[in-house]
Design a protein around this motif. Structure first.
Motif, short mmCIF file in Angstrom:
data_model
loop_
_atom_site.label_atom_id
_atom_site.label_comp_id
_atom_site.label_asym_id
_atom_site.label_seq_id
_atom_site.Cartn_x
_atom_site.Cartn_y
_atom_site.Cartn_z
N MET A 1 0.86 -1.20 0.00
CA MET A 1 0.00 0.00 0.00
C MET A 1 0.89 1.25 0.00
N ARG A 2 0.74 2.10 -1.03
CA ARG A 2 1.52 3.35 -1.02
C ARG A 2 0.62 4.47 -0.51
N ILE A 3 1.19 5.28 0.36
CA ILE A 3 0.38 6.28 1.07
C ILE A 3 1.01 7.66 0.96
N PHE A 4 0.15 8.63 0.70
CA PHE A 4 0.54 10.05 0.70
C PHE A 4 -0.32 10.69 1.80
N ASP A 5 0.29 11.11 2.90
CA ASP A 5 -0.47 11.78 3.95
C ASP A 5 -0.53 13.27 3.60
N PRO A 6 -1.70 13.76 3.22
CA PRO A 6 -1.79 15.13 2.71
C PRO A 6 -1.88 16.21 3.80
N HIS A 7 -1.77 15.81 5.07
CA HIS A 7 -1.85 16.81 6.14
C HIS A 7 -1.28 16.19 7.41
N ILE A 8 -0.04 16.53 7.71
CA ILE A 8 0.59 16.04 8.93
C ILE A 8 1.68 17.02 9.35
N HIS A 9 1.78 17.27 10.66
CA HIS A 9 2.71 18.28 11.17
C HIS A 9 3.95 17.60 11.75
N MET A 10 4.88 17.25 10.87
CA MET A 10 6.03 16.44 11.27
C MET A 10 6.98 17.17 12.22
N THR A 11 6.97 18.50 12.16
CA THR A 11 7.78 19.29 13.09
C THR A 11 7.53 18.85 14.54
N SER A 12 6.29 18.40 14.81
CA SER A 12 5.92 18.00 16.16
C SER A 12 6.14 16.51 16.41
N ARG A 13 6.69 15.78 15.43
CA ARG A 13 6.78 14.32 15.56
C ARG A 13 8.23 13.87 15.63
N THR A 14 8.39 12.61 16.04
CA THR A 14 9.74 12.07 16.26
C THR A 14 10.23 11.26 15.06
N THR A 15 11.51 10.90 15.11
CA THR A 15 12.05 10.02 14.07
C THR A 15 11.42 8.63 14.14
N ASP A 16 11.01 8.18 15.33
CA ASP A 16 10.28 6.90 15.42
C ASP A 16 9.01 6.96 14.55
N SER A 45 9.29 34.94 13.68
CA SER A 45 9.10 33.56 14.13
C SER A 45 8.47 32.70 13.04
N PHE A 46 7.56 33.32 12.27
CA PHE A 46 6.94 32.59 11.16
C PHE A 46 7.98 32.28 10.09
N PHE A 47 8.84 33.25 9.81
CA PHE A 47 9.78 33.05 8.70
C PHE A 47 10.78 31.95 9.03
N ASP A 48 11.23 31.89 10.28
CA ASP A 48 12.11 30.78 10.68
C ASP A 48 11.37 29.44 10.54
N TYR A 49 10.12 29.44 10.92
CA TYR A 49 9.29 28.22 10.80
C TYR A 49 9.12 27.84 9.32
N PHE A 50 8.78 28.82 8.48
CA PHE A 50 8.64 28.53 7.04
C PHE A 50 9.94 27.96 6.48
N TRP A 56 14.90 22.14 6.64
CA TRP A 56 15.23 21.12 7.64
C TRP A 56 14.30 19.92 7.60
N GLU A 57 12.98 20.15 7.58
CA GLU A 57 12.04 19.03 7.69
C GLU A 57 12.07 18.13 6.45
N PRO A 58 12.15 18.67 5.22
CA PRO A 58 12.31 17.78 4.06
C PRO A 58 13.59 16.95 4.14
N PHE A 59 14.67 17.53 4.68
CA PHE A 59 15.91 16.80 4.86
C PHE A 59 15.69 15.64 5.84
N ARG A 60 15.04 15.93 6.95
CA ARG A 60 14.79 14.91 7.96
C ARG A 60 13.90 13.79 7.37
#
Ligand SMILES: [Zn+2]
Length: 282
Positions: A1-16, A45-50, A56-60
């Motif tokens: 099953m291939r999955i595309f999650d179209p809404h998830i806030h990975m900044t708040s999630r772990t590597t696990d 603060s928004f611009f650092d987040y953007f 960073w997050e695409p790299f992770r």
């Protein structure tokens, strides 16, 4: 099953979470910019987040074999804070960046005049920058909030076919579908939509223009809810092709409207061989 999650806030999630998502079939995701819980006190603060959502997050995510994209916007809640609204003026320089596949999440939280302005302004930006829009519908007063959202979209220069109305449920799916927009459903662990209710909606409504997401963030949530919906669909008699349409082809079609999806991330083993796996603090 291939999955595309179209809404998830990975900044708040772990590597696990990334590892478990990959093991469950998640190969791509979209991370909408949103409210971080702690109020931001300045546009910087928004611009650092953007920048983190673009760098960073695409790299992770790539370390775990997952393609990461984002949607950027001033979120509905902080649209009410005059310390944050200058973000709207700077947003255009972010919307031209490759990792941005929509303007979002925009929409209503408490349906205030300030939220009216932010929503209309950002729908206009989406039209100008040829991006789709990811629109959050309010958790309180859902149907009234949805109707007002649809009216604002109708008054904008953006086609309803370029809009995703998110956080829908049984009470809002028909009105949302009649508007011509794409239909997003967030599946939560113990409140709001769950996987069985989602299967019922798919049975009565069909699979056209339907996207399912985990909306996992810093609250109680489950980044594997997309997979659990896929399993529940199969158990209920939907075909593998139906599952693939809802969990992969529909989100690819919607966010593909940006012309910016890049889905070719190598499997994580390839990265591990080069010993480049990400470790905290290094
Ligand atoms: Zn969200």
């Amino acid at each position: 099953m291939r999955i595309f999650d179209p809404h998830i806030h990975m900044t708040s999630r772990t590597t696990d979470d990334y590892q478990a998502m990959y093991a469950s079939g998640v190969r791509a995701l979209v991370e909408p910019s949103f409210w971080l819980g702690q109020p931001r006190t300045s546009p910087a603060s928004f611009f650092d987040y953007f920048d983190a959502l673009l760098g960073w997050e695409p790299f992770r995510a790539a370390q775990y074999g997952i393609a990461h994209h984002c949607t950027l916007a001033l979120n509905p809640k902080e649209a009410n804070d005059p310390r944050c609204t200058p973000v709207l003026e700077e947003l255009p320089r972010y919307l031209v960046k490759d990792g941005v596949v929509a303007v979002g999440e925009i929409g209503y939280d408490s349906m205030t005049p300030a939220e009216d302005v932010a929503l209309a302004t950002q729908l206009q930006l989406a039209a100008e920058y040829a991006l789709p829009a990811m629109v959050h519908t309010p958790h309180r007063d859902k149907l009234a909030g949805l109707r007002r959202t649809i009216d604002v979209v109708a008054e904008s220069n953006l086609d309803p076919e370029h809009v995703l109305l998110d956080h829908l449920n049984e009470t809002t799916v028909k009105v949302a579908a009649d508007s011509g927009s794409w239909l997003g459903f967030s599946i939560y662990p113990d409140t709001k939509m769950d996987e069985d209710r989602m299967v019922s909606v798919l049975r009565s409504h069909g699979t056209d223009r339907v996207l399912v997401n985990s909306a996992a963030d810093w609250g109680k949530s489950d980044p594997l809810k997309t997979r659990k919906v896929g399993d529940a669909m199969l158990a209920a008699g939907f075909s593998e092709d139906d599952v693939d349409k809802v969990l992969w082809r529909n989100p690819v079609a919607f966010y593909g409207l940006s012309g910016r999806l890049q889905l070719d991330v190598p499997a994580p083993e390839a990265l591990h061989e080069g010993n480049s796996i990400l470790r905290g603090g290094e």
